[in-house]
Motif scaffolding. Structure first.
Motif, short mmCIF file in Angstrom:
data_model
loop_
_atom_site.label_atom_id
_atom_site.label_comp_id
_atom_site.label_asym_id
_atom_site.label_seq_id
_atom_site.Cartn_x
_atom_site.Cartn_y
_atom_site.Cartn_z
N GLU A 1 3.79 -29.26 -4.40
CA GLU A 1 3.41 -29.56 -3.01
C GLU A 1 2.26 -30.56 -2.98
N PHE A 2 2.36 -31.54 -2.12
CA PHE A 2 1.25 -32.48 -1.92
C PHE A 2 0.55 -32.17 -0.60
N ASP A 3 -0.77 -32.25 -0.60
CA ASP A 3 -1.46 -32.12 0.69
C ASP A 3 -1.61 -33.50 1.32
N SER A 4 -2.21 -33.54 2.50
CA SER A 4 -2.22 -34.81 3.23
C SER A 4 -3.12 -35.85 2.57
N SER A 5 -3.98 -35.43 1.65
CA SER A 5 -4.80 -36.41 0.93
C SER A 5 -4.17 -36.84 -0.38
N GLY A 6 -2.96 -36.36 -0.65
CA GLY A 6 -2.29 -36.76 -1.89
C GLY A 6 -2.63 -35.89 -3.08
N ASN A 7 -3.28 -34.76 -2.85
CA ASN A 7 -3.55 -33.84 -3.95
C ASN A 7 -2.30 -33.01 -4.23
N LEU A 8 -2.00 -32.83 -5.51
CA LEU A 8 -0.79 -32.12 -5.92
C LEU A 8 -1.15 -30.71 -6.37
N THR A 9 -0.44 -29.71 -5.82
CA THR A 9 -0.54 -28.35 -6.33
C THR A 9 0.81 -27.97 -6.91
N MET A 10 0.78 -27.45 -8.15
CA MET A 10 2.01 -26.95 -8.76
C MET A 10 1.86 -25.46 -9.02
N TYR A 11 2.82 -24.68 -8.54
CA TYR A 11 2.93 -23.28 -8.94
C TYR A 11 3.85 -23.30 -10.15
N SER A 12 3.29 -23.01 -11.28
CA SER A 12 3.99 -23.31 -12.53
C SER A 12 3.89 -22.15 -13.50
N ASN A 13 4.90 -22.01 -14.34
CA ASN A 13 4.89 -20.97 -15.37
C ASN A 13 4.35 -21.47 -16.70
N THR A 14 3.67 -22.59 -16.70
CA THR A 14 3.20 -23.15 -17.95
C THR A 14 2.29 -22.19 -18.73
N GLN A 15 2.32 -22.32 -20.04
CA GLN A 15 1.39 -21.57 -20.90
C GLN A 15 0.16 -22.40 -21.22
N VAL A 16 0.15 -23.67 -20.79
CA VAL A 16 -0.96 -24.57 -21.16
C VAL A 16 -1.42 -25.35 -19.92
N PRO A 17 -2.00 -24.66 -18.93
CA PRO A 17 -2.28 -25.33 -17.65
C PRO A 17 -3.23 -26.52 -17.77
N PHE A 18 -4.21 -26.42 -18.64
CA PHE A 18 -5.19 -27.53 -18.68
C PHE A 18 -4.64 -28.75 -19.41
N LEU A 19 -3.84 -28.52 -20.44
CA LEU A 19 -3.19 -29.66 -21.10
C LEU A 19 -2.21 -30.31 -20.12
N HIS A 20 -1.53 -29.47 -19.34
CA HIS A 20 -0.55 -30.00 -18.39
C HIS A 20 -1.19 -30.83 -17.30
N LYS A 21 -2.34 -30.39 -16.86
CA LYS A 21 -3.04 -31.13 -15.81
C LYS A 21 -3.25 -32.57 -16.27
N ARG A 22 -3.69 -32.69 -17.49
CA ARG A 22 -3.94 -34.02 -18.03
C ARG A 22 -2.63 -34.80 -18.24
N GLU A 23 -1.63 -34.11 -18.80
CA GLU A 23 -0.38 -34.81 -19.09
C GLU A 23 0.38 -35.19 -17.82
#
Lengths: 786, 157
Positions: A218-240
Motif C-alpha cells: 500500500e502507498f500513502d498519499s506521500s508515496g510511502n510504501l507499507t508492506m505487510y509481509s511474511n519476510t524473515q529478514v525485514p531490515f535487509l528487505h527494506k534496503r533491497e
C-alpha cells in the motif's frame, strides 16, 4: 515480611506467549488481513519451460469490468533484477526460463475477477531448446539460459552505467563457483591406506509452509510504501526493496503479521513481492496477493538439489587423511540462496571431523529447472548425508566400530580448524556417546548385521550420524547484530522492542524469559514488540539458527542496563550499596537475605514523578565476536558452534522396499536449555522434517516441470508415521551464549537422512546413494544387489 | 456469476442467514462472507485439514463442502469451541503442551481433536495419531500435539 527467594525461569517448560491466540484461532495471518479499498492481485505464469516472448496482448483483460490494472514488463521499464545474483527480473521481458516465470499481473476488485482476467491475456511464445540436466549445462552446445543482458523492454537503457537494470548475461551457464582448499589432498591421498569414492544425489524438496506466501502492499498519499509481509529478514528487505523499486529506503515500512511457517523460505525477495508493489503503485490502492497451494508448490523456492562426488581417505588405524568434494548444484533458471549453500557444506566437509587435507569445489549451473532458496539446514543435510555415509563405509572397510571411528576423529573444545572455525565449546564426543547409549547403538548394530543374511521379510537396522552447524549467528552481512529497545511503564511492566522476528519458533517467549531473568519479573510482566520496521531496531533476520543467540544477547544487554539503573536508584533510596540488592518477583530485595525493601513499580514511579523526572528506558545493540570469511572461505564466522548426533532405527520391508522409522535417539549440544518446552518442539519438528527429506518428500521435476504440486502427491509425514524419540541435551554452557545457550533451529533436521542411510545399510547390507528412500528406490536397490 | 440463494443454519450456536452463490465453499462462507478467520485455508483440496470445522457434530474439511449444503445444519468453528468445556480444555492443553509453533494448522487440529475426543473420550496414543492423520503440521512433528490431546483427555476425568 515474606522472604523472596531467587527463582529462575531458565530451563523451565514455558508455554509460548503467542500460543493462546493461535490455539483459539484469533491470530491474524496475512491471509486473514484485509485493508479498506483493497484490490486482489494475481500473476500470469508462462507455463513454458524455455521460450521467447513474441507478443503479449492485455487489452481484453483490461476491458473486463472490475479490473483496475493489468501490467507487464513494458509497464515497469524501471524494474530492477532481484535475487542473490541480481539475475531475475520480476516481470519477464523477452524470454521465459521456467514454467513459473511471471509474464503479467492483474489487480481487480475480487480474486475471481483477477483470475478471469488472467485467462484473457494473450501471449505468443516461440519455444527454445530446453536445458534440464545440470550435467549437460556446461557442454559447449548446451542451450544458454541467460545469453543476453536483460532488462528494460529488451532495450539498451540498462547497459548505461548506473542505469536501473544491471544483469549483464552470461556466455556460459555458470551461475556461481566455490573453490576451497586446505592442506594438500594429493599428499593426503598418498598417506591413505583406504580411499572410497561415491557420487551422491540429493533431490528437490520444498518448505510446505502451512500458510502460503502472501503480501499486501500500500502507498500513502506521500508515496510511502507499507508492506505487510511474511519476510524473515525485514531490515535487509527494506534496503533491497528500495534498490529494486528505486525508492528511498526511509519511505519503506515492513509490518510482519504472524507467519504460517518460514523454515528459510522467506529469506529472499521473490517476484510476487515487487509485482504486488507495482500493482499498488499502478492502482493507487492497497493490493493483496496470496498464492494458491498449487502456486506455492510451483513458485516458491526448493531445497538445493546437489550431485556430490566425495572421495575420502583414512589410515589403517582409522585416522582421516583427506576429503575431496566436487558438486554440481542445479541452480535452476535464477539464482537465490540455494546456490550459496556451499558456505555451509564446506564447513561440514572440512570441520565436522578433524581432516588435515581437504578440497571442496562447487559449480552452480543454470538450467530451466526450479530454483532453490534457503531451507532449514542450508546445504548441511546434503553435505552430512555424503560425509556420514562415508564415515560408515570407511569404518566397515577397516573393521572398526563406526562409533569408535567417529570418536577417534571427532573435534574437541579448543580446536581451531584449518578453515578457521574456533570451537570454544564442543560437545561432539559427548553427543556421540549419549546418542549411541540412548539408541543402544553398538549392540543393536552388531545384532542386526548378523541377521542380514538370515531369512525373513522385515529387517531392522541402526545408523549413526553427527552434525556441525553455526550456533552463534553467521557473519555473512556487514553486521550480524540485533538491536533492542526496552522500556518500563509506571507499573513495573516491560515492553521489549526487538529486531528479532518471531516465525513460530518461539523467539519472543525466550527473549521475554531472558529479560525476566535480569529484572526479576514474571513472564506476564513482559510484552514483546517485534514486527514493524518503523518501531523495532535493526536485526539481520531469522536465519542461521541465530535468533535466540543474537536477539537473546541483545535483550539481555538492554535488560542489564535497566537493572543497573533501577538498582542505582534503589541504592540511593535504601542506603544500601547496589551490589547488595537484587530484583525478585517485582520487588527490590536485599540480595543476601531476600528481604523485600520496596516495590519495583513504586521505585519506577518515584523516579518518574521526581524533580529529575526520568523513565527507565534502555537500548542495546549486540554484535557477535565473529569474523567474515576471507576470499579463501577461511574465518571464524560464528560466535559458537552447535553439535548433535542422532541414532536412527529403521525397519525395512524387503518385499516392498518400505522403510519405517522406528526410533530416533538424539543428543544435542545446545549450550544450555533455556525454554525446555520450546527446544523440545524445535528438535521434534526438525527430526520429522528430516524424516520427510529422507523417506517421503520429493518434488518431482521432469523436463523442467513440477509434476506433483499438491499434498496429495507430495508426501509430507503424517502423525501415524512419526517415530519414537529420545533426546538428551548436552549443556556445554557457551561463554558467549545468552545464559550459555547456542542456536538449535536447524540442527535437528540435519543428520536424519544420513543416519537413515546408515541404518538401511545395517539392515540390508545395501548402501543407497540417492534420496529419498522411497519404497520403489529401496526395492530396486535391494534387487540390484542380489 | 451465478444467482445467489439464501440459506439458514446455526453458526457457533447463533441462528444465521447468508446469501450464497452455488460455487461458494463452506470455508469461504465462514471466512469471507461471515468474517470468521480462525478457520484456515491451507490447500483448498481437502489434503491438509487446516479448514476443519464441525458440521452437526462431525469434523469436515470445510474447503470441500459447498456453502449451500450448510442449509439447516449446525456449524461449529474454532471460534465457537472456546465456549465449550471440552474445546476450552483442548485449547488450554495445546498451549501448555507446547503443541503450537507457527500456529497455522492449530485451529484445524483443535477442532479435529474435539471430534476425536467426543467419539473416543479415552483414546490410546495410536488412536490419537490416527485421529489426526488428515491434519498436516510442518512445525511440531506432531509429538506435542498428540501429547496435548492426551492431556486434554486426561483432564476429562
Amino acid at each position: 515480611m515474606q522472604i523472596i527467594a531467587r527463582e529462575t525461569l531458565i530451563g523451565k517448560r514455558i508455554a509460548k506467549l503467542d500460543a493462546p491466540e493461535k490455539a483459539s484461532g484469533k491470530t491474524r495471518y496475512i491471509h486473514d488481513l484485509d485493508l479498506p479499498g483493497q484490490l486482489y492481485g494475481k500473476i500470469l505464469r508462462s507455463g513454458r519451460v524455455h521460450a521467447k516472448i513474441l507478443r503479449i496482448d492485455t487489452s481484453k483483460a483490461k476491458a473486463l469490468p472490475g479490473v483496475h490494472a493489468v501490467i507487464t514488463a513494458a509497464d515497469v521499464p524501471w524494474q530492477r533484477p532481484i535475487g542473490v545474483a541480481r539475475d531475475h527480473l520480476p516481470l519477464k521481458t523477452d524470454r521465459v526460463r521456467s514454467p513459473r516465470d511471471e509474464i503479467a499481473a492483474v489487480a481487480a476488485q475480487s480474486e475471481e475477477i483477477a483470475q478471469a482476467a488472467l485467462r484473457l491475456i494473450e501471449v505468443e511464445y516461440e519455444d527454445l531448446p530446453v536445458l534440464t540436466d545440470p550435467l549437460d549445462a556446461l557442454a559447449p552446445d548446451a542451450p544458454l539460459i541467460h545469453p543476453e543482458p536483460h532488462g528494460a523492454d529488451g532495450g539498451t537503457e540498462h547497459l548505461k552505467p548506473g542505469a536501473p537494470v544491471a544483469y549483464s548475461g552470461r556466455p556460459d551457464n555458470l551461475a556461481m563457483t566455490f573453490d576451497y582448499e586446505q592442506g594438500d589432498v594429493a599428499r593426503g591421498e598418498a598417506d591413505s591406506d583406504l580411499v572410497v569414492e561415491d557420487t551422491f544425489r540429493l533431490h528437490y524438496v520444498t518448505h510446505c509452509c502451512m500458510g502460503v506466501s502472501g503480501i499486501i502492499a500500500e502507498f500513502d498519499s506521500s508515496g510511502n510504501l507499507t508492506m505487510y509481509s511474511n519476510t524473515q529478514v525485514p531490515f535487509l528487505h527494506k534496503r533491497e526493496f528500495a534498490e529494486i523499486l528505486g525508492m528511498d529506503p526511509a519511505r519503506i515500512r515492513i509490518i510482519q503479521p504472524p507467519i504460517g511457517g518460514g523454515f528459510g523460505s522467506k529469506l529472499d525477495i521473490y517476484p510476487f513481492e515487487p509485482i504486488c508493489v507495482f500493482l499498488a503503485r499502478a492502482t493507487g490502492r492497497p493490493v493483496k496477493l496470496v498464492f494458491s497451494r498449487e502456486e506455492e508448490f510451483l513458485a516458491s523456492p526448493t531445497r538445493q538439489p546437489v550431485i556430490l562426488k566425495l572421495r575420502s581417505g583414512c589410515r589403517r588405524d582409522g585416522t582421516l587423511t583427506f576429503r575431496a568434494v566436487e558438486t554440481i548444484h542445479d541452480n535452476g533458471a535464477y539464482t537465490s540462496w540455494g546456490a550459496t549453500t556451499p558456505f555451509v557444506m564446506m564447513q561440514t566437509v572440512s570441520s565436522l571431523y578433524r581432516v588435515p587435507h581437504c578440497s571442496y569445489h562447487t559449480k552452480a549451473v543454470y538450467t530451466n529447472n526450479p530454483y532453490a532458496g534457503s531451507f532449514r539446514g542450508y546445504g548441511n543435510l546434503q553435505a552430512t548425508f555424503a560425509v556420514e555415509s562415508h564415515m560408515d563405509r570407511m569404518a566397515d572397510a577397516l573393521g572398526i566400530d563406526p562409533l569408535e571411528f567417529r570418536l577417534k576423529n571427532a573435534q574437541d573444545p579448543g580446536e581451531v580448524t584449518p578453515q578457521g572455525m574456533q570451537f570454544k565449546t564442543c560437545g561432539l564426543k559427548e553427543c556421540l556417546k549419549s546418542a549411541a547409549e540412548l539408541g543402544d547403538y553398538q549392540a543393536k548394530r552388531r545384532a542386526y548385521a548378523a541377521l542380514q543374511a538370515e531369512p525373513g521379510r522385515f529387517k531392522r537396522g541402526v545408523g549413526l550420524a553427527s552434525m556441525l552447524h553455526v550456533g552463534g549467528g553467521a557473519k555473512i552481512y556487514p553486521s550480524d547484530g540485533c538491536g533492542t529497545i526496552l522500556k518500563m511503564d509506571d507499573f513495573g511492566a516491560v515492553t521489549l522492542i526487538t529486531g528479532a522476528s518471531e516465525i513460530g519458533q518461539g523467539s519472543e517467549t525466550v527473549l521475554a524469559q531472558l529479560v525476566c531473568e535480569e529484572l526479576g519479573l514474571p513472564l506476564s510482566a513482559v510484552r514483546v514488540v517485534n514486527n514493524d520496521t518503523e518501531i523495532t531496531p535493526w536485526d539481520v533476520g531469522v536465519h542461521a539458527s541465530r535468533t535466540t543467540f543474537i536477539g537473546g544477547n541483545s535483550a539481555i544487554g538492554a535488560a542489564r542496563k535497566a537493572r543497573a539503573k533501577i538498582l542505582d536508584a534503589a541504592a540511593k533510596q535504601t542506603g544500601l550499596p547496589a551490589q547488595a540488592l537484587d530484583l525478585r518477583a517485582g520487588q527490590i530485595v536485599e540480595e543476601r537475605s531476600g528481604n523485600p525493601l520496596l516495590s519495583l513499580a513504586k521505585l519506577i514511579r518515584s523516579l518518574h514523578f521526581s524533580d529529575k523526572a526520568e523513565l527507565v528506558m534502555t537500548t542495546h545493540y549486540y554484535e557477535p565476536p565473529s569474523h567474515h570469511q576471507d576470499r579463501q572461505f577461511k574465518g571464524d564466522v560464528s560466535a559458537a558452534y552447535a553439535w548433535a548426533s542422532q541414532v536412527v532405527e529403521v525397519e525395512v520391508d524387503t518385499e516392498t522396499g518400505a522403510v519405517r522409522l522406528l526410533k530416533v535417539s538424539g543428543a544435542h549440544d545446545v549450550g544450555r536449555v533455556l525454554n525446555r518446552l520450546g527446544i523440545e518442539g524445535q528438535i521434534e519438528g526438525g527430526i520429522v522434517m528430516g524424516q520427510g527429506y529422507a523417506l517421503t518428500e520429493e518434488l518431482i521435476v521432469e523436463q523442467g516441470r513440477i509434476r506433483n504440486p499438491a499434498f496429495r502427491d507430495y508426501k509430507l509425514v503424517t502423525a501415524p508415521e512419526i517415530p519414537e524419540i529420545a533426546v538428551r541435551f548436552v549443556e556445554t554452557l557457551d561463554g558467549e551464549g545468552p545464559q550459555g545457550a547456542k542456536g538449535v533451529g536447524e540442527a535437528p533436521a540435519i543428520c536424519i537422512a544420513a543416519a537413515t542411510a546408515n541404518a538401511i545399510e545395517n539392515a540390508t547390507g545395501v548402501r543407497i546413494l540417492a534420496l529419498p528412500f522411497t519404497p520403489e528406490k529401496v526395492y530396486r536397490a535391494l534387487r540390484e544387489e542380489r | 456469476m451465478s444467482p445467489k440463494r439464501e440459506i439458514a443454519f446455526t453458526l457457533n450456536g447463533v441462528p444465521t442467514r447468508a446469501s450464497v452463490s452455488p460455487e461458494l465453499s463452506a470455508l469461504a462462507l465462514i471466512r469471507e462472507v461471515l468474517g470468521l478467520t480462525g478457520t484456515k485455508l491451507g490447500c483448498g483440496e481437502g489434503e491438509c485439514g487446516a479448514c476443519t470445522i464441525l458440521v452437526d457434530g462431525r469434523s469436515v474439511n470445510s474447503c470441500l463442502m459447498f456453502a449451500l449444503d450448510c442449509e439447516g445444519r449446525s456449524l461449529v468453528t474454532i471460534e465457537g469451541l472456546a465456549a465449550d468445556p471440552l474445546g476450552a480444555r483442548i485449547e488450554q492443553a495445546f498451549v501448555e503442551a507446547g503443541a503450537v509453533q507457527c500456529g497455522f494448522c492449530t485451529p484445524g487440529m483443535v477442532v479435529q481433536a474435539h471430534n476425536l475426543l467426543t467419539a473416543h473420550p479415552h483414546p490410546t496414543r495410536e488412536q490419537i495419531r490416527r485421529g489426526i492423520e488428515g491434519n498436516l503440521c510442518r512445525c511440531t512433528g506432531y509429538f506435542k500435539i498428540v501429547e496435548a490431546i492426551e492431556r486434554a483427555a486426561g483432564a476429562q476425568e
